[in-house]
Design a protein around this motif. Structure first.
Motif, mmCIF file in Angstrom:
data_model
loop_
_atom_site.group_PDB
_atom_site.id
_atom_site.type_symbol
_atom_site.label_atom_id
_atom_site.label_comp_id
_atom_site.label_asym_id
_atom_site.label_seq_id
_atom_site.Cartn_x
_atom_site.Cartn_y
_atom_site.Cartn_z
ATOM 1 N N ILE A 678 0.856 -1.184 0.000
ATOM 2 C CA ILE A 678 0.000 0.000 0.000
ATOM 3 C C ILE A 678 0.889 1.229 0.000
ATOM 4 O O ILE A 678 1.711 1.431 0.904
ATOM 5 N N CYS A 679 0.735 2.060 -1.023
ATOM 6 C CA CYS A 679 1.512 3.290 -1.156
ATOM 7 C C CYS A 679 0.726 4.448 -0.540
ATOM 8 O O CYS A 679 -0.514 4.409 -0.454
ATOM 9 N N GLY A 680 1.436 5.498 -0.150
ATOM 10 C CA GLY A 680 0.775 6.683 0.361
ATOM 11 C C GLY A 680 -0.190 7.277 -0.638
ATOM 12 O O GLY A 680 -1.237 7.841 -0.265
ATOM 13 N N SER A 681 0.111 7.122 -1.932
ATOM 14 C CA SER A 681 -0.806 7.650 -2.946
ATOM 15 C C SER A 681 -2.114 6.865 -2.966
ATOM 16 O O SER A 681 -3.183 7.425 -3.239
ATOM 17 N N ASP A 682 -2.063 5.561 -2.653
ATOM 18 C CA ASP A 682 -3.288 4.776 -2.566
ATOM 19 C C ASP A 682 -4.186 5.310 -1.458
ATOM 20 O O ASP A 682 -5.400 5.469 -1.634
ATOM 21 N N VAL A 683 -3.580 5.574 -0.317
ATOM 22 C CA VAL A 683 -4.338 6.130 0.810
ATOM 23 C C VAL A 683 -4.895 7.496 0.443
ATOM 24 O O VAL A 683 -6.037 7.845 0.772
ATOM 25 N N HIS A 684 -4.112 8.295 -0.273
ATOM 26 C CA HIS A 684 -4.535 9.645 -0.649
ATOM 27 C C HIS A 684 -5.705 9.601 -1.632
ATOM 28 O O HIS A 684 -6.659 10.388 -1.507
ATOM 29 N N PHE A 685 -5.654 8.704 -2.608
ATOM 30 C CA PHE A 685 -6.780 8.584 -3.534
ATOM 31 C C PHE A 685 -8.048 8.156 -2.791
ATOM 32 O O PHE A 685 -9.163 8.576 -3.147
ATOM 33 N N TRP A 686 -7.897 7.317 -1.787
ATOM 34 C CA TRP A 686 -9.042 6.882 -0.983
ATOM 35 C C TRP A 686 -9.574 8.037 -0.130
ATOM 36 O O TRP A 686 -10.771 8.356 -0.163
ATOM 37 N N HIS A 687 -8.689 8.692 0.622
ATOM 38 C CA HIS A 687 -9.125 9.739 1.543
ATOM 39 C C HIS A 687 -9.496 11.035 0.833
ATOM 40 O O HIS A 687 -10.550 11.627 1.110
ATOM 41 N N ALA A 688 -8.612 11.492 -0.062
ATOM 42 C CA ALA A 688 -8.806 12.806 -0.679
ATOM 43 C C ALA A 688 -9.486 12.732 -2.034
ATOM 44 O O ALA A 688 -10.011 13.738 -2.540
ATOM 45 N N GLY A 689 -9.426 11.577 -2.668
ATOM 46 C CA GLY A 689 -10.066 11.425 -3.962
ATOM 47 C C GLY A 689 -9.295 12.028 -5.113
ATOM 48 O O GLY A 689 -9.755 11.980 -6.255
ATOM 49 N N ARG A 690 -8.113 12.527 -4.847
ATOM 50 C CA ARG A 690 -7.327 13.122 -5.923
ATOM 51 C C ARG A 690 -5.894 13.371 -5.455
ATOM 52 O O ARG A 690 -5.606 13.501 -4.262
ATOM 53 N N ILE A 691 -4.999 13.475 -6.429
ATOM 54 C CA ILE A 691 -3.647 14.004 -6.230
ATOM 55 C C ILE A 691 -3.413 14.931 -7.401
ATOM 56 O O ILE A 691 -3.274 14.482 -8.550
ATOM 57 N N GLY A 692 -3.443 16.237 -7.131
ATOM 58 C CA GLY A 692 -3.309 17.212 -8.199
ATOM 59 C C GLY A 692 -4.405 17.030 -9.228
ATOM 60 O O GLY A 692 -5.600 16.950 -8.886
ATOM 61 N N PRO A 693 -4.029 16.915 -10.508
ATOM 62 C CA PRO A 693 -5.061 16.787 -11.553
ATOM 63 C C PRO A 693 -5.611 15.379 -11.707
ATOM 64 O O PRO A 693 -6.502 15.155 -12.530
ATOM 65 N N MET A 694 -5.075 14.427 -10.937
ATOM 66 C CA MET A 694 -5.514 13.033 -11.057
ATOM 67 C C MET A 694 -6.643 12.795 -10.069
ATOM 68 O O MET A 694 -6.424 12.728 -8.852
ATOM 69 N N ILE A 695 -7.857 12.675 -10.559
ATOM 70 C CA ILE A 695 -9.061 12.696 -9.730
ATOM 71 C C ILE A 695 -9.828 11.388 -9.874
ATOM 72 O O ILE A 695 -10.022 10.873 -10.983
ATOM 73 N N VAL A 696 -10.276 10.847 -8.746
ATOM 74 C CA VAL A 696 -11.130 9.652 -8.745
ATOM 75 C C VAL A 696 -12.539 10.091 -9.122
ATOM 76 O O VAL A 696 -13.224 10.774 -8.351
ATOM 77 N N GLU A 697 -13.002 9.728 -10.292
ATOM 78 C CA GLU A 697 -14.313 10.153 -10.788
ATOM 79 C C GLU A 697 -15.289 9.001 -10.944
ATOM 80 O O GLU A 697 -16.443 9.211 -11.335
#
Length: 991
Positions: A678-697
């Motif tokens: 599990i990477c920090g970016s995985d947690v971030h996509f789950w919690h925040a739904g995005r990293i910069g322009p990369m958005i969970v839609e």
């Protein structure tokens, strides 16, 4: 206070191996530096070893003169005294196969013992192979009787035929050299062996217990002088060969050797080659030879390259044995890399001319520093075998019955000798030690010249040996620079098989090969006799070492050719079969039809490419069905969505499509995912739904740090097969944009990166992925395979930041990326290293990985400039490079403030879209601010570093969950209170 350190208790029957280094390597251990670092090593006394009473061999007696000895004199004036032991039923008793033993007498004080065996098949045309054991001062009869000679010696001191003898493929010549080794001598002396020094003493010491060689050991005290003497011995033998054995006519010559033969082989062969050229051009008289192959088994070739692998192999070896504790291993590493340590002192030696006593003293001191402090702590504190880490230090293998046999009057008379036999001559060893020959640097250059002269060179390393371990041997193979070194490095390891059984893995290109032999200690032919004979036969036959096939050549009848496409920086080959419509014999040298098209098509997989054509005969394969294994469990994945839900659900490819072989597209494989981090970016996509322009839609599958096993292969894929263990590089690139075409594919404008929306990730039981991005990991654990992804991030940063040996480095952040970066910086020799974090537990974890790291806890409310001041104070200097792994604005600013003039802050971490920076500090201190986005061309390097043990990633995984428990795993990873570093999700798949 002076103390004596008792290493162990030994008798002559306790010590196995070819005596290379042997007790020579650890009776004579003299410790020198760093007593404060490890008090037990602060001794300036010789370490002594107690011999157990009551277990020594019977006291030998002075042998009688041999009877029935024949003497011949060659046209060159060389005298040979010999007998034919086979006539007495000794050793080689194969009907019709002759053998000869005795002495080559070059001068009144130069008598070399030899044992020559005809090949069991076609001796007239078979080549002659010279075998040398090492030491220096070790008898080559070790190789004869323990490894690959025509006979073995049984416990009742009888000889029995060895079906795997190397004279199955070659005439074999064994010689004891330099003079004084084994049965060779300058003159003879009646006396005894000194039980302290091992030296020969006259009768006044302990009476007459035997007849022994007497020599001036300083006459031949380095490998180059030994090469000169050996050349004269070989020429003397060849000059008399027509009289000795008129059957043998071949002038094809091979030299195979072992252990200190890593010095002998290159030095001897290079000198032999030069002298042979003089014979060829008429400058010198002699027998002109056809130099064919050089083989080195578990050789010590270059101490500067190989020494750093002693502490690594001691704790992170092929067999999972941690022989010494972390303190001892840290001491070994410190002694290797410290100022004035092993590598520094080797450097001093190599700046000398190696001709004066002062030069010799410098080099000898370097040898002592390396052997006593980097190599030898394993012997004192490990309790494991010198030549086989799987065994205890009093290793009973290989058995030494042959020594007893050779000290019987009957055997001595049969062989035509009147001396007592000893495996190793301590005087020879000491003579080489006083010149520091062990750390000389000319052997690599010799190997490079030998390869460029067209001689085939085979390096063979048993993977259980400590003293000349395969980690160091592999490093040697990759640092040899000759005409085709780039192609060799770009070649993949492939299985080494004999009769369908895999015995090792081999990397080969043209006339150079490196073979790692499984389940083998130092004397590889003893442990793997069948496989060793096969590798020897294949090397002499100039065959493919892996399987004994003929080197691929196009014969005008094959229906496919293979494009071998290699990344400029990769050490892996990806292979594609291309149909040939028509290519007549007259056009062998022209461009095959469709090549231009194939270059364009496969440029997707080779952004910076070169092509090598390897012609193969292979049947056409169907392009509609895949090769697959049986799978029974349904596919599931770990999902999130814009509402920040997290769940485990059914996923694609479906079980039915995998079973039917219908799920794969051209160039794809199906992987059963075994481990995913599990990477920090995985947690971030789950919690925040995005990293910069990369958005969970939409619903989205997480995960991109994965390794697993190949379950199905599309017919278009030729370099992978079902059952291969692989790590997945989680990207698919376009191969059309400028970054792709220039080899920096991490900047691909159309990148499909697993787990980055809208592209689903790898946290599934089964995944289809392009084969070109699946990297073989051999026997590496799946967890380590998954950790290759964060390691790749760190390696990309290491390369672009330009960290050099001895650079002071600051690492900001002790999360997984920061910790992997710490391991890389430590391995690269950065010093000092400061690591920062807000979490005390992570800082302690960092110290458990690298004891010498200096932790700095970031306190809330402390400004960037003040934090920088404290960091500089802790380091004792301003860092040259900061590896910023947090992406936090205040952390980046503190790194900038701490830098030296002209330093660099290298940002790996991902942060806010906009930040404030101390611009004028950057400007006035000329600090470079540089950034990184993912990685490119790092995976093969990462695999090598982990497989060789240079980097140990295993401690990073702190928590493990099954894929069905993925939600719990994510909560653990997201909660700082759990102390999690890397949470690993495991999947039970069919394989």
């Amino acid at each position: 206070m002076d103390r004596k350190l008792l290493l162990a208790s030994f008798t002559s029957s306790d010590v196995a191996g070819d005596s290379d280094f042997l007790l020579q390597s650890f009776i004579r251990l003299r410790t020198v530096a760093c007593g404060a670092a490890l008090p037990h090593f602060g001794l300036h006394k010789d370490i002594t070893i107690e011999l157990r009473a009551g277990e020594a061999l019977p006291v030998p007696e002075a042998p009688a003169n041999a009877t029935g000895v024949t003497t011949i004199t060659s046209p060159a004036g060389v005298q040979i005294r010999y007998k034919e032991p086979g006539n007495d039923g000794f050793c080689e008793t194969t009907p019709g196969v002759k053998s000869y033993s005795g002495y080559i007498d070059l001068a009144p004080d130069a008598h070399t013992f030899f044992y020559f065996f005809e090949a069991r098949h076609n001796p007239a045309t078979a080549p002659i192979t010279l075998w040398l054991n090492g030491g220096p001062g070790s008898s080559s009869l070790i190789g004869l009787f323990q490894e690959h000679g025509p006979c073995n010696v049984t416990e009742d001191l009888m000889t029995s035929l060895n079906p795997y003898s190397w004279n199955e493929a070659s005439n074999m010549l064994y010689i004891d050299q330099p003079f004084g080794t084994g049965f060779s001598y300058s003159s003879e002396i009646a006396g005894s062996l000194n039980n302290v020094t091992g030296w020969v003493e006259n009768a006044s010491y302990a009476g007459v217990q035997g007849e022994y060689p007497f020599i001036n050991a300083t006459a031949i005290d380095n490998s180059e002088l030994a090469a000169v003497a050996a050349w004269h011995i070989i020429q003397g033998f060849y000059s008399a060969l027509p009289q000795l054995d008129g059957t043998v006519e071949s002038k094809t010559f091979n030299l195979w050797t072992e252990s200190y033969g890593g010095h002998y082989g290159p030095a001897f062969y290079n000198h032999f080659y030069d002298q042979n050229q003089l014979i060829a051009n008429g400058t010198m008289n002699g027998t002109q030879l056809n130099f064919d192959t050089l083989g080195i088994i578990n050789g010590i070739i270059d101490e500067y390259i190989q020494a750093p692998y002693y502490p690594i192999f001691a704790v992170n070896n092929t067999y999972g044995i941690k022989a010494v504790n972390d303190t001892v291993a840290a001491y070994q590493q410190f002694a290797c890399f410290m100022i004035g340590g092993c590598l520094d002192q080797i450097g001093y030696c190599r700046e000398t001319g190696k001709t004066t006593l002062a030069d010799f003293a410098v080099c000898s001191e370097a040898q002592d520093m390396c052997r006593d402090n980097v190599e030898a702590p394993y012997y004192s504190y490990g309790g494991r075998g010198v030549y086989d880490i799987r065994h205890p230090i009093d290793d009973p293998t290989p058995p030494r019955y042959f020594v007893d046999l050779l000290n019987t009057p009957a055997a001595q008379n049969t062989l035509g000798v009147n001396l007592n036999y000893t495996e190793a001559n301590d005087e020879v060893y000491y003579a080489f030690q006083t010149t520091g020959d062990f750390v000389y640097d000319n052997l690599i250059q010799d190997l490079e010249a030998i390869l460029d002269n067209g001689v085939s060179v085979s390096l063979v390393y048993g993977d259980a040996d400590y003293i000349c371990n395969w980690f160091g041997g592999q490093a040697i193979s990759l640092q040899i620079n000759y005409t085709h070194s780039a192609e060799f490095r770009a070649s993949s390891y492939v299985p080494f098989t004999v009769d369908g059984t895999e015995y090792g893995e081999v990397r080969q290109y043209g006339n150079f090969s490196f073979l790692r032999m499984y389940e083998s200690g130092h004397e590889v032919p003893y442990y793997q006799p069948l496989a060793s004979l096969a590798s020897f036969e294949r090397a002499l036959g100039h065959l493919v070492i892996a399987d004994g096939s003929e080197p691929h050549q196009w014969d005008g009848e094959c229906d496919t050719y293979r494009i071998v496409c290699s990344f400029a920086e990769h050490y892996e080959h990806e292979q594609y079969d291309v149909e040939l419509q028509s290519w007549p014999d007259s056009d062998h040298d022209s461009t095959p039809p469709g090549l231009e098209r194939q270059q364009k098509d496969y440029n997707r997989e080779c952004p910076s490419f070169s092509f090598f054509l390897v012609f193969v005969q292979s049947p056409h394969k169907s392009s509609t069905m895949s090769s697959t294994t049986t799978v029974t469990k349904s596919n599931v994945g770990v999902y999130t969505n814009p509402a920040h839900d997290l769940w485990v659900g059914e996923s694609q490819p479906s079980l039915e499509s995998i079973k039917g072989g219908e799920s794969l597209k051209d160039g794809q494989v199906t992987i059963g995912i075994k481990s995913t981090g599990i990477c920090g970016s995985d947690v971030h996509f789950w919690h925040a739904g995005r990293i910069g322009p990369m958005i969970v839609e939409d619903t989205h599958i997480l995960g991109h740090e994965s390794a697993g096993v190949i379950l199905a292969v599309h017919p278009s894929v030729t370099h992978l097969q079902v059952g291969d263990r692989v790590a997945i590089e989680p990207n698919i690139i376009c191969n059309e944009c400028e970054p792709c075409l220039t080899g920096r594919y991490n900047g691909c404008e159309k990148m499909k990166f697993s787990s980055t929306p809208p592209f689903d990730g790898l946290l599934r039981r089964y995944v289809n992925h392009p084969a070109v991005w699946c990297h073989k990991i051999g026997d590496m654990s799946y967890e380590n395979g998954a950790l290759l992804e964060p390691l790749s991030v760190a390696l990309a940063g290491m390369e672009r930041s330009g960290i050099k040996f001895g650079d002071p480095v600051l690492i900001c952040g002790a999360g997984p990326i920061g910790l992997v970066t710490l391991l890389c910086c430590a391995a690269a020799g950065a010093e000092p290293i400061v690591i920062t974090d807000i979490d005390e537990g992570r800082l302690k974890f960092a110290q458990s990985l690298v004891a010498r790291v200096r932790p700095y806890k970031v306190e809330r409310g402390v400004g960037e400039e003040e934090a920088a001041s404290q960091i500089v104070k802790l380091a004792g200097m301003r860092p040259t490079v900061a590896m910023e792994c947090t992406g936090v604005e205040s952390s980046i600013a503190a790194a900038i403030w701490s830098m030296k003039f002209g330093g660099k802050v290298f940002v790996i971490g991902v942060g806010k879209s906009e930040m404030k920076m101390p611009f004028m500090r950057l400007s006035t201190m000329e600090v470079d601010l540089q950034f990184q986005y993912r990685y490119s061309n790092t995976w093969p390097r990462a695999i090598r570093l982990v497989q060789s043990g240079v980097l140990d990633l295993s401690k990073l995984t702190t928590h493990r969950y099954d894929i069905e428990e993925a939600v719990k795993a994510f909560h653990t990873a997201a909660d700082p209170k759990t102390g999690a570093i890397k949470v690993m999700i495991q999947s039970d798949v069919d394989s």
